[in-house]
Design a protein around this motif. Sequence first.
Motif, PDB file in Angstrom:
ATOM      1  N   GLY A 114      55.526 -34.190   7.467  1.00  0.00           N
ATOM      2  CA  GLY A 114      56.685 -34.884   7.870  1.00  0.00           C
ATOM      3  C   GLY A 114      57.300 -34.513   9.229  1.00  0.00           C
ATOM      4  N   PHE A 115      57.263 -33.154   9.358  1.00  0.00           N
ATOM      5  CA  PHE A 115      57.925 -32.720  10.618  1.00  0.00           C
ATOM      6  C   PHE A 115      57.165 -33.435  11.917  1.00  0.00           C
ATOM      7  N   PHE A 116      55.745 -32.904  11.923  1.00  0.00           N
ATOM      8  CA  PHE A 116      55.063 -33.330  13.113  1.00  0.00           C
ATOM      9  C   PHE A 116      54.958 -35.030  13.124  1.00  0.00           C
ATOM     10  N   ALA A 117      55.117 -35.897  12.067  1.00  0.00           N
ATOM     11  CA  ALA A 117      54.832 -36.997  12.252  1.00  0.00           C
ATOM     12  C   ALA A 117      56.232 -37.677  12.843  1.00  0.00           C
ATOM     13  N   LEU A 118      57.511 -37.073  12.580  1.00  0.00           N
ATOM     14  CA  LEU A 118      58.595 -37.433  13.340  1.00  0.00           C
ATOM     15  C   LEU A 118      58.518 -37.180  14.804  1.00  0.00           C
ATOM     16  N   ILE A 119      58.080 -35.931  15.006  1.00  0.00           N
ATOM     17  CA  ILE A 119      57.871 -35.629  16.490  1.00  0.00           C
ATOM     18  C   ILE A 119      56.952 -36.683  17.332  1.00  0.00           C
ATOM     19  N   LEU A 120      56.048 -37.178  16.659  1.00  0.00           N
ATOM     20  CA  LEU A 120      55.190 -37.993  17.215  1.00  0.00           C
ATOM     21  C   LEU A 120      55.724 -39.243  17.499  1.00  0.00           C
ATOM     22  N   MET A 121      56.530 -39.722  16.328  1.00  0.00           N
ATOM     23  CA  MET A 121      57.218 -40.978  16.365  1.00  0.00           C
ATOM     24  C   MET A 121      58.452 -40.978  17.386  1.00  0.00           C
ATOM     25  N   GLU A 122      59.071 -39.570  17.742  1.00  0.00           N
ATOM     26  CA  GLU A 122      60.083 -39.795  18.764  1.00  0.00           C
ATOM     27  C   GLU A 122      59.262 -39.807  20.094  1.00  0.00           C
ATOM     28  N   GLN A 123      58.174 -39.345  20.301  1.00  0.00           N
ATOM     29  CA  GLN A 123      57.505 -39.324  21.430  1.00  0.00           C
ATOM     30  C   GLN A 123      57.045 -40.986  21.838  1.00  0.00           C
TER      31      GLN A 123
ATOM     32  N   VAL B  38      50.499 -44.468  15.629  1.00  0.00           N
ATOM     33  CA  VAL B  38      49.092 -44.582  14.891  1.00  0.00           C
ATOM     34  C   VAL B  38      49.150 -42.859  14.316  1.00  0.00           C
ATOM     35  N   GLY B  39      49.248 -41.998  15.285  1.00  0.00           N
ATOM     36  CA  GLY B  39      49.391 -40.693  14.914  1.00  0.00           C
ATOM     37  C   GLY B  39      50.289 -40.120  13.878  1.00  0.00           C
ATOM     38  N   ALA B  40      51.472 -40.868  14.129  1.00  0.00           N
ATOM     39  CA  ALA B  40      52.541 -40.488  13.146  1.00  0.00           C
ATOM     40  C   ALA B  40      52.232 -41.066  11.806  1.00  0.00           C
ATOM     41  N   GLY B  41      51.724 -42.153  11.498  1.00  0.00           N
ATOM     42  CA  GLY B  41      51.236 -42.744  10.662  1.00  0.00           C
ATOM     43  C   GLY B  41      50.299 -41.681   9.844  1.00  0.00           C
ATOM     44  N   VAL B  42      48.981 -41.393  10.335  1.00  0.00           N
ATOM     45  CA  VAL B  42      48.128 -40.682  10.109  1.00  0.00           C
ATOM     46  C   VAL B  42      48.689 -39.071   9.438  1.00  0.00           C
ATOM     47  N   VAL B  43      49.387 -38.654  10.600  1.00  0.00           N
ATOM     48  CA  VAL B  43      49.785 -37.195   9.904  1.00  0.00           C
ATOM     49  C   VAL B  43      50.603 -37.158   8.743  1.00  0.00           C
ATOM     50  N   MET B  44      51.580 -38.336   8.664  1.00  0.00           N
ATOM     51  CA  MET B  44      52.442 -38.688   7.505  1.00  0.00           C
ATOM     52  C   MET B  44      51.454 -38.767   6.219  1.00  0.00           C
ATOM     53  N   ALA B  45      50.401 -39.411   6.450  1.00  0.00           N
ATOM     54  CA  ALA B  45      49.641 -39.590   5.227  1.00  0.00           C
ATOM     55  C   ALA B  45      49.034 -38.236   5.040  1.00  0.00           C
ATOM     56  N   LEU B  46      48.786 -37.399   5.634  1.00  0.00           N
ATOM     57  CA  LEU B  46      48.297 -36.143   5.445  1.00  0.00           C
ATOM     58  C   LEU B  46      49.099 -35.021   5.135  1.00  0.00           C
ATOM     59  N   ARG B  47      50.276 -35.245   4.848  1.00  0.00           N
ATOM     60  CA  ARG B  47      51.206 -34.496   4.765  1.00  0.00           C
ATOM     61  C   ARG B  47      51.183 -33.375   3.612  1.00  0.00           C
ATOM     62  N   GLY B  48      50.145 -33.877   2.413  1.00  0.00           N
ATOM     63  CA  GLY B  48      49.795 -32.812   1.591  1.00  0.00           C
ATOM     64  C   GLY B  48      49.112 -31.791   1.702  1.00  0.00           C
ATOM     65  N   ASN B  49      48.308 -31.740   2.806  1.00  0.00           N
ATOM     66  CA  ASN B  49      47.487 -30.887   3.376  1.00  0.00           C
ATOM     67  C   ASN B  49      48.073 -30.503   4.630  1.00  0.00           C
ATOM     68  N   ALA B  50      48.834 -29.295   4.895  1.00  0.00           N
ATOM     69  CA  ALA B  50      49.576 -28.844   6.031  1.00  0.00           C
ATOM     70  C   ALA B  50      48.876 -28.530   7.312  1.00  0.00           C
TER      71      ALA B  50
ATOM     72  N   ALA C 118      49.456 -49.817  26.853  1.00  0.00           N
ATOM     73  CA  ALA C 118      49.539 -50.255  25.498  1.00  0.00           C
ATOM     74  C   ALA C 118      49.152 -49.037  24.663  1.00  0.00           C
ATOM     75  N   VAL C 119      47.937 -48.426  25.244  1.00  0.00           N
ATOM     76  CA  VAL C 119      47.749 -47.145  24.332  1.00  0.00           C
ATOM     77  C   VAL C 119      48.666 -45.974  24.303  1.00  0.00           C
ATOM     78  N   LEU C 120      49.266 -45.917  25.220  1.00  0.00           N
ATOM     79  CA  LEU C 120      50.272 -44.848  25.432  1.00  0.00           C
ATOM     80  C   LEU C 120      51.397 -45.285  24.384  1.00  0.00           C
ATOM     81  N   LEU C 121      51.746 -46.434  24.255  1.00  0.00           N
ATOM     82  CA  LEU C 121      52.683 -46.587  23.504  1.00  0.00           C
ATOM     83  C   LEU C 121      52.395 -46.772  21.860  1.00  0.00           C
ATOM     84  N   LEU C 122      51.168 -47.019  21.654  1.00  0.00           N
ATOM     85  CA  LEU C 122      50.742 -47.261  20.226  1.00  0.00           C
ATOM     86  C   LEU C 122      50.182 -45.900  19.608  1.00  0.00           C
ATOM     87  N   LEU C 123      49.456 -44.926  20.450  1.00  0.00           N
ATOM     88  CA  LEU C 123      48.679 -43.764  20.083  1.00  0.00           C
ATOM     89  C   LEU C 123      49.663 -43.006  19.329  1.00  0.00           C
TER      90      LEU C 123
END
Length: 549
Positions: A121-130, A22-34, A14-19
Amino acid sequence: MTPTVSGDGSWVMAVLLLLPLVGAGVVMALRGNAKLAKQAALAFSLGELAMAACAWGKFEASGARLQQSFSFDWIPSFGVHISFGVDGIALVMIATIAVLTPIVIGAGWADKLPEGRTAGGFFALILMEQALTIGVFAATDVFLFYVLFELMLIPMYFLIGSYGGARRQYAAVKFFLYSFLGGLIMLASVIACYVMADDELGQGTFDWQTLVGVVSDAPLSTQIWLFLGFFAAFAFKAPLVPFHTWLPDATAEAPIVVAVLLVGVLDKVGTFGFLRYLLPMFPDAGKELAPWVLVLAIAGIVYGSLLATGQTDMKRFVAYVSIAHFGFIALGIFAFSSQAMAGSVTYMVNHSIATGMLILVIGMVVSRGGSTRIADYGGMSKLTPMLAGVFLIAGLSTLSLPGTNSFISEFLVLIGSFPNRPVFTIIATVGMVLAAIYVLWLYQRIMTGPLRGNALIGQEPPIDAPVDATTGGPGAVKVQLEPDVSAHKAIFDLNGREKLVLAPLLLLIIGLGVYPKPILDVVTPTVDATMCEAALVDPVPAERQLQCQ
């Protein structure tokens, strides 16, 4: 809605699937600070790697067919469940993407993105793909597998289409349409399997283990049609010739780190599908159609190898090399031997490692020279000896040199395929010879000889460059010697970040080349179970004959 769990590792799954989600959401929220977005992406990817290691530790190779599983109702009226679990093959693929993701994040740390695009946005998409790719490998409900199979196209479409090269939109659309079309064809077979279960059991279901028991008893003609529906999706994804034409364009236009995930992980969903779905669910059709699949596999080996030899672009070169390698994987799967099948699974892992490193090294070459054209380089080892060294190691692993990780995979595929498919195996060895040619030729053109090429020198050699004065008489054409190295561009060898990125892959190439037992111990029981489910007779010594229940 009462969840069902199996084994004490269900929370790990469950953690493997969700982490990563969650990371993609957090990284997307931080997209203003590269800087902060990159750090968060790396932290979540390392956390995912730790969870993958935990899942590996909890897995019992000789245990149940599916482990660390959990399930709960999604659409009860249609028998659809959110259902996940892993066998040995799924586990090693999940571990592979868990290893590659932090590496590609580190590799893409300093990449210059297109104008208007953010690192977040770039790294959030990578985490989402993962997350979606792990879901595809772990899904045990066939309808859920189909949904994730299609959803995983979306992040990759945006990674190529928004962050890729000059023809990125064309490549992204082509990638999406080919894969999506294959998925739609598969959907027809998925629905047909549900209807068959409803007729047989009085209640429809998409549960994979239940469908294996129901569909595998269907008449041969029915199995063939269902087999072809699934095969279309997996052949596009793998990709097998002639379903491969999207891959060179997508690889050439994708950012380097995205190409690692595309060729290293995403494509493996196709060969994983052969093992998880085609053979256990449609065993009679698999035996009937195996010779035709093997023809495509051998065509891919020869065709991919020949085209790789003639490529002028480094990224397209990798695409055609991968087409040849997927031919070897398909050969091992449809040779119907436990040795060959185990070789194919380890090939899936080792191809991800070796080709992933080769792509990253090519990216480092391109980042210094600014061109993907092979002809724009020459003699680069004089400027970047460490980069040349890791380039050579990645190339040697790609051609399956003994002592590298890929060797044991190719060896098992060939030795396991020969008893059942001697003609196909002999033809496949041509690919081994061609691999030595195209890999060493690429290295020779880029790294050896005199310093040359527009990417390194940037201009024609100066008029007063050293010449050979020992030949010819008055009026003879002067033959230029090695150009003055001081005329080259400011090109530097590997920096600290690049060394850190490549080190894990280098260790895996050498470590698994010397000691592949950890992977073989995990995948062999699952391979044996697949052979039993497909009712295949193993052409091996009597002491190794499968004991199917």
